[in-house]
Design a protein around this motif. Structure first.
Motif, PDB file in Angstrom:
ATOM      1  N   GLY A 249      -4.763  13.347  57.400  1.00  0.00           N
ATOM      2  CA  GLY A 249      -5.672  14.377  56.884  1.00  0.00           C
ATOM      3  C   GLY A 249      -5.763  14.307  55.381  1.00  0.00           C
ATOM      4  N   THR A 250      -5.866  15.492  54.755  1.00  0.00           N
ATOM      5  CA  THR A 250      -6.137  15.542  53.318  1.00  0.00           C
ATOM      6  C   THR A 250      -4.857  15.466  52.487  1.00  0.00           C
ATOM      7  OG1 THR A 250      -7.856  17.071  54.006  1.00  0.00           O
ATOM      8  CG2 THR A 250      -7.653  16.686  51.672  1.00  0.00           C
ATOM      9  N   VAL A 325      -3.090  17.662  57.843  1.00  0.00           N
ATOM     10  CA  VAL A 325      -3.285  18.589  56.726  1.00  0.00           C
ATOM     11  C   VAL A 325      -4.774  18.807  56.477  1.00  0.00           C
ATOM     12  CG1 VAL A 325      -2.807  18.996  54.277  1.00  0.00           C
ATOM     13  CG2 VAL A 325      -1.171  17.706  55.678  1.00  0.00           C
ATOM     14  N   MET A 326      -5.153  20.073  56.337  1.00  0.00           N
ATOM     15  CA  MET A 326      -6.546  20.411  55.990  1.00  0.00           C
ATOM     16  C   MET A 326      -6.539  21.142  54.656  1.00  0.00           C
ATOM     17  SD  MET A 326      -7.285  21.575  59.869  1.00  0.00           S
ATOM     18  CE  MET A 326      -5.553  21.384  60.291  1.00  0.00           C
ATOM     19  N   SER A 330     -11.929  22.649  53.736  1.00  0.00           N
ATOM     20  CA  SER A 330     -12.236  22.207  55.101  1.00  0.00           C
ATOM     21  C   SER A 330     -12.705  23.404  55.913  1.00  0.00           C
ATOM     22  CB  SER A 330     -10.994  21.618  55.770  1.00  0.00           C
ATOM     23  OG  SER A 330     -10.394  20.653  54.956  1.00  0.00           O
ATOM     24  N   ARG A 334     -15.251  23.852  62.225  1.00  0.00           N
ATOM     25  CA  ARG A 334     -15.558  22.431  62.451  1.00  0.00           C
ATOM     26  C   ARG A 334     -14.301  21.678  62.920  1.00  0.00           C
ATOM     27  NH1 ARG A 334     -20.690  20.162  61.123  1.00  0.00           N
ATOM     28  NH2 ARG A 334     -20.471  17.927  60.788  1.00  0.00           N
ATOM     29  N   CYS A 335     -13.169  21.976  62.286  1.00  0.00           N
ATOM     30  CA  CYS A 335     -11.909  21.315  62.668  1.00  0.00           C
ATOM     31  C   CYS A 335     -11.565  21.628  64.122  1.00  0.00           C
ATOM     32  CB  CYS A 335     -10.762  21.767  61.755  1.00  0.00           C
ATOM     33  SG  CYS A 335     -10.895  21.122  60.075  1.00  0.00           S
ATOM     34  N   ASP A 435     -23.111  21.132  54.408  1.00  0.00           N
ATOM     35  CA  ASP A 435     -22.919  19.784  54.963  1.00  0.00           C
ATOM     36  C   ASP A 435     -21.658  19.121  54.407  1.00  0.00           C
ATOM     37  OD1 ASP A 435     -23.689  19.354  52.402  1.00  0.00           O
ATOM     38  OD2 ASP A 435     -25.241  17.867  52.836  1.00  0.00           O
ATOM     39  N   LYS A 436     -20.756  19.924  53.824  1.00  0.00           N
ATOM     40  CA  LYS A 436     -19.498  19.362  53.322  1.00  0.00           C
ATOM     41  C   LYS A 436     -18.310  20.101  53.949  1.00  0.00           C
ATOM     42  CE  LYS A 436     -21.258  17.905  48.826  1.00  0.00           C
ATOM     43  NZ  LYS A 436     -21.168  16.464  49.106  1.00  0.00           N
ATOM     44  N   TRP A 438     -15.644  18.845  55.419  1.00  0.00           N
ATOM     45  CA  TRP A 438     -14.448  18.038  55.675  1.00  0.00           C
ATOM     46  C   TRP A 438     -13.503  17.896  54.489  1.00  0.00           C
ATOM     47  CZ3 TRP A 438     -13.150  18.015  60.317  1.00  0.00           C
ATOM     48  CH2 TRP A 438     -14.095  17.920  61.346  1.00  0.00           C
ATOM     49  N   PHE A 441     -11.658  14.386  51.263  1.00  0.00           N
ATOM     50  CA  PHE A 441     -11.984  12.981  51.542  1.00  0.00           C
ATOM     51  C   PHE A 441     -13.186  12.825  52.477  1.00  0.00           C
ATOM     52  CE2 PHE A 441      -7.312  12.867  50.730  1.00  0.00           C
ATOM     53  CZ  PHE A 441      -7.340  12.075  49.594  1.00  0.00           C
ATOM     54  N   GLY A 442     -13.809  13.963  52.798  1.00  0.00           N
ATOM     55  CA  GLY A 442     -14.900  13.924  53.784  1.00  0.00           C
ATOM     56  C   GLY A 442     -16.128  13.189  53.303  1.00  0.00           C
TER      57      GLY A 442
END
Lengths: 445, 162
Positions: A249-250, A325-326, A330, A334-335, A435-436, A438, A441-442
């Protein structure tokens, strides 16, 4: 107590060394010396030593390994089987891939010791079908072991036949569930069996069968290399040895890390030896501590050891060691939608609550994420998850196997800890992250 | 007359493969060889055609229905002839946190296919977890694994697939 500075890795000690997967390299490191020792012991004494070591299964449930071995009936005239669960597929978990690719002989030595202790003459390694490279390495190691007289008609010269076969799955997460794995090994679709009877009594081909994870068996040679007392002291009171955890994850440095069991989630994410924190300016919003089925933790809950008992006290689980990790940017809806999709896709369809409930969860989450949700959908989501498995307790759901629990637990825990974010989607009629969704690093490039 | 399923060379490999598979199981448990036998069929033909599934059933002494039940349960058996390259993109949580959704969209644009679609050369699929979360985003091309992918690396990879 083992401190991080004095820590000595067991399972991952040779990773990164050239040719670490070969028999020659493994022997140079003292490989198969533990097997030699155990062949001088009585089988019951081997099982006792494993019990004393406090080795617990590393596949997810954390069941004591020695105890599992002792459940195999001594007076059953049928052949006994050992089956290795190498069907690693839980999102967030990727440790067995490394063992199978980088040090398969360690697992094979564990297999040989277990087989001798249990009176098993045939072992099947059931590996997920997608693992082409790990399968090639493992198959080559099996062939080396046959050639060296470790497997075959005699076990390192002892009059004990042991055959070991690699069987590859064909893309079904459910086959990591032990009874579904047995069905699949018998050449059927992977539908879990009702328990009892447990596999130790009625398993593969109706015979007593022990099913152990790749990492669990890789620990076995270490118990006999330096003794059960030494091994048990490496861990905590109820759990011996070290543990592989998978960090993803992040975080700045994702990967597989072998840790002392006292290591906390926080140390794993931020420690210099491990994850080295999040990208600058970002903070932790949520952490899944034990594979996608484990209830999620909030940032104020991270000072907890990555160990079975400690995580259970936080109403989550160590599971298969997958820490995800989020970061603070995030989107939790969505997750959860991604996690829910997985269980809907992988449900075998045998039990109605799981077959119908998992896609229902997914549809509701998608609706909320796309800004089409209503408050009633949140109540319905909670109701659907409860119909699959109520929360708490864990492990007592309405389905034959634990996949139902695994699908419902994330929903319950995300709703409990991040309800405001779900409500914001509904009130604003859109995803607040646009639209972001994630995090750091999305934005792939 | 229909064309035979196997060339003589393939038939030889199939027969030897089945014999090897069956040697791993008790003689009264031939049906246990189902997954490896279907894999053998797919390795030889590139997919599992109906007559091949029936042949596997015959060799394992089970009904064709039983073999179909298994072939349709698992996602890795191709029941239709796939493109030359099957690209499986993992979009589960860990991968999506590191850009997998964007990578999939990029591939869809490059290949002119939506996930789930195929043309003669490519089959593009979204897949659920390839157990490579620490090296995300990742994908597999016909079971060959590729990880830590960037746009440049995806471009490089696609250029090699001729």
């Amino acid at each position: 107590m083992t401190t991080a500075s004095a820590f000595e890795p067991l399972i991952s000690s040779a990773w990164g060394q050239p040719q670490s997967w070969t028999l020659e390299h493994y022997r140079q490191r003292g490989g198969y010396e533990s097997l030699k020792k155990t062949l001088e012991m009585a089988p019951a004494a081997i099982i006792d030593e494993v019990k004393k070591s406090n080795l617990r299964g590393r596949g997810g449930a954390g069941f004591p390994t020695g105890l599992k071995w002792s459940f195999v009936p001594k007076d059953n005239p049928k052949p006994k089987y050992l089956t290795v669960n190498a069907d690693e597929s839980e999102p967030g978990t990727f440790k067995d891939r490394y063992i199978l690719s980088l040090d398969p002989h360690m697992m094979l030595e564990g297999i040989a010791i277990a087989a001798y202790a249990l009176g098993v003459h045939t072992c099947y390694i059931y590996m997920r079908g997608e693992f082409k490279h790990p399968a090639e390495r493992t198959q080559a190691a099996i062939q080396e072991a046959y050639k060296a007289g470790i497997f075959g008609k005699t076990l390192l010269g002892k009059d004990f036949e042991l055959n070991c076969y690699l069987v590859r799955g064909a893309g079904a997460y459910i086959c990591g569930e032990e009874t579904a794995l047995l069905e699949s090994l018998e050449g059927k679709k992977g539908w879990p069996r009702l328990k009892p009877p447990f596999p130790a009594v009625v398993g593969l081909f109706g015979s007593p069968t022990v099913i152990n994870n790749v990492e669990t068996l890789s620990n076995v040679p270490h118990i006999f290399a330096r003794g059960a007392d030494w091994y048990s002291k490496l861990g905590t009171e109820k759990s011996g040895g070290t543990r592989l955890v998978c960090l993803s994850g992040t975080v700045n440095r994702p990967g597989v890390y072998e840790i002392p069991l006292q290591t906390t989630v926080s140390e794993l994410i931020f420690g210099d030896t491990y994850g080295r924190g999040l990208p600058e300016g970002r903070s932790v919003k949520a952490v899944i501590p034990g594979g996608s089925s484990a209830p999620v933790l909030s940032p104020n809950e991270l000072d907890v050891a990555l160990e079975f008992e400690a995580l259970r006290l936080k109403q989550t689980m160590a599971g298969s060691g997958g820490v995800i990790v989020m970061d603070d940017t995030s989107c939790m809806v969505r997750c959860l939608w991604r996690v829910a999709r997985f269980y809907a896709e992988e449900s075998c369809g045998q039990c109605t609550p799981c077959r119908e409930g998992t896609p229902w969860q997914t549809r509701l989450l998608r609706k909320i994420e796309e800004g089409r949700g209503e408050m009633a959908d949140l109540e319905m989501l909670s109701h659907v998850a409860s119909s699959i498995a109520p929360y708490p307790p864990m492990g007592l759901g309405n389905t034959i196997c634990a996949l139902g629990d695994a699908a419902a637990l994330p929903t319950h825990s995300f709703l409990m800890r991040f309800r405001a974010e779900f409500e914001a989607h509904i009130h604003e009629k859109r995803c607040p992250f646009g639209d972001k969704p994630w995090g750091a690093f999305g934005d792939w490039s | 007359m229909a064309e035979p399923l196997f060339t003589p060379e393939e038939q030889k490999k199939f027969d030897a493969g089945i014999a090897e598979i069956l040697s791993h199981y008790p003689p009264d448990r031939k049906s246990a060889g189902m997954l490896p036998a279907l894999r053998l069929l797919q390795d030889l033909k590139g997919w599992c055609p109906p007559e091949g599934i029936r042949l596997v059933a015959k060799n394992l002494e089970v009904t064709p229905e039983r073999a179909y039940e298994v072939a349709t349960f698992y996602v890795m058996y191709h029941l239709k002839k796939p493109g030359k390259y099957t690209i499986d993109v993992c979009t589960n949580l860990s991968c999506s946190l590191r850009g997998a959704e964007k990578m999939l969209a990029y591939l869809e644009g490059k290949l002119g296919l939506k996930a789930g679609e195929a043309n003669e050369k490519f089959t593009l699929r979204e897949t659920e977890c390839l157990a490579s979360c620490g090296t995300a985003p990742c994908l597999q091309v016909n079971e060959d694994h590729h990880e830590n992918l960037t746009k440049a690396r995806v471009d490089e990879l696609l250029a090699k697939l001729t």
